[in-house]
Design a protein around this motif. Structure first.
Motif, short mmCIF file in Angstrom:
data_model
loop_
_atom_site.label_atom_id
_atom_site.label_comp_id
_atom_site.label_asym_id
_atom_site.label_seq_id
_atom_site.Cartn_x
_atom_site.Cartn_y
_atom_site.Cartn_z
N LEU A 91 -15.22 71.87 -15.45
CA LEU A 91 -15.10 72.57 -14.18
C LEU A 91 -13.81 73.38 -14.13
O LEU A 91 -13.80 74.51 -13.64
CB LEU A 91 -15.16 71.59 -13.01
N TYR A 92 -12.74 72.82 -14.65
CA TYR A 92 -11.48 73.56 -14.71
C TYR A 92 -11.66 74.87 -15.46
O TYR A 92 -11.23 75.93 -14.99
CB TYR A 92 -10.37 72.72 -15.37
N ARG A 93 -12.32 74.81 -16.60
CA ARG A 93 -12.53 76.04 -17.38
C ARG A 93 -13.36 77.06 -16.59
O ARG A 93 -13.09 78.26 -16.63
CB ARG A 93 -13.22 75.73 -18.71
N GLU A 94 -14.35 76.57 -15.85
CA GLU A 94 -15.19 77.48 -15.08
C GLU A 94 -14.47 78.07 -13.87
O GLU A 94 -14.75 79.18 -13.45
CB GLU A 94 -16.46 76.76 -14.62
N LEU A 95 -13.52 77.33 -13.31
CA LEU A 95 -12.77 77.81 -12.15
C LEU A 95 -11.51 78.59 -12.54
O LEU A 95 -10.91 79.25 -11.68
CB LEU A 95 -12.36 76.63 -11.26
N HIS A 96 -11.11 78.48 -13.78
CA HIS A 96 -9.89 79.16 -14.24
C HIS A 96 -9.94 80.64 -13.86
O HIS A 96 -10.93 81.31 -14.07
CB HIS A 96 -9.74 79.00 -15.76
N GLY A 97 -8.88 81.13 -13.26
CA GLY A 97 -8.82 82.52 -12.83
C GLY A 97 -9.17 82.72 -11.36
O GLY A 97 -9.08 83.82 -10.83
N LEU A 98 -9.57 81.64 -10.68
CA LEU A 98 -9.99 81.74 -9.28
C LEU A 98 -8.86 82.24 -8.39
O LEU A 98 -9.09 83.05 -7.49
CB LEU A 98 -10.50 80.39 -8.79
N GLY A 99 -7.66 81.77 -8.61
CA GLY A 99 -6.52 82.20 -7.79
C GLY A 99 -6.29 83.69 -7.88
O GLY A 99 -6.07 84.37 -6.87
#
Length: 145
Positions: A91-99
């Motif tokens: 999930l971290y990899r999939e959310l990376h860049g969200l900010g």
């Protein structure tokens, strides 16, 4: 900061509401989205902005309240959630860049790239529910307060 489970739960409920609204536009194609339908674009962009902000806010509440961790940047929130095993590596990899994407939505509205927003929209429909699930699961196991 004292961890308030209900505060996180309320944000999760709001995130689920926003996701439901975004799912209501799931049939929209990239072409339809691009076709200068400003109401459609605004509703998807606003939904993504609110959902992204909620995810980061939920993460920040957990980090500060449970782990006494303070962060300066949005991406650190996601990284720390992974480090503390609140969310999975996947999930971290999939959310990376969200900010960074959230900042584009908030500050880059003059020259938003419709293809980029649409790609994030499609991804959000798939990934954001996983965040809701993993946080709810974590709260069940660890979220006292």
């Amino acid at each position: 900061m004292v961890f308030k489970r209900e505060s996180v739960s309320a944000r999760l409920r709001k995130l689920e509401e926003v996701l439901e609204k975004l799912r209501g536009k799931e049939a929209v194609s990239l072409e339809e989205y691009r076709n200068n339908n400003v109401d459609l674009q605004w509703s998807i962009e606003r939904g993504l902005e609110v959902a992204s902000s909620l995810i980061l806010d939920i993460g920040n509440h957990i980090l500060a309240g449970v782990f006494q961790i303070s962060v300066d940047e949005y991406e650190q929130i996601l990284n720390e959630l992974k480090q503390q095993k609140v969310i999975s590596e996947e999930l971290y990899r999939e959310l990376h860049g969200l900010g960074g994407f959230r900042n584009i939505l908030v500050h880059g509205y003059l020259d938003l790239d419709h293809d980029l927003v649409y790609a994030h929209y499609r991804k959000a429909l798939r990934v954001f529910p996983k965040f809701v699930f993993e946080i709810a699961e974590w709260l069940e196991e660890h979220g006292e307060g």
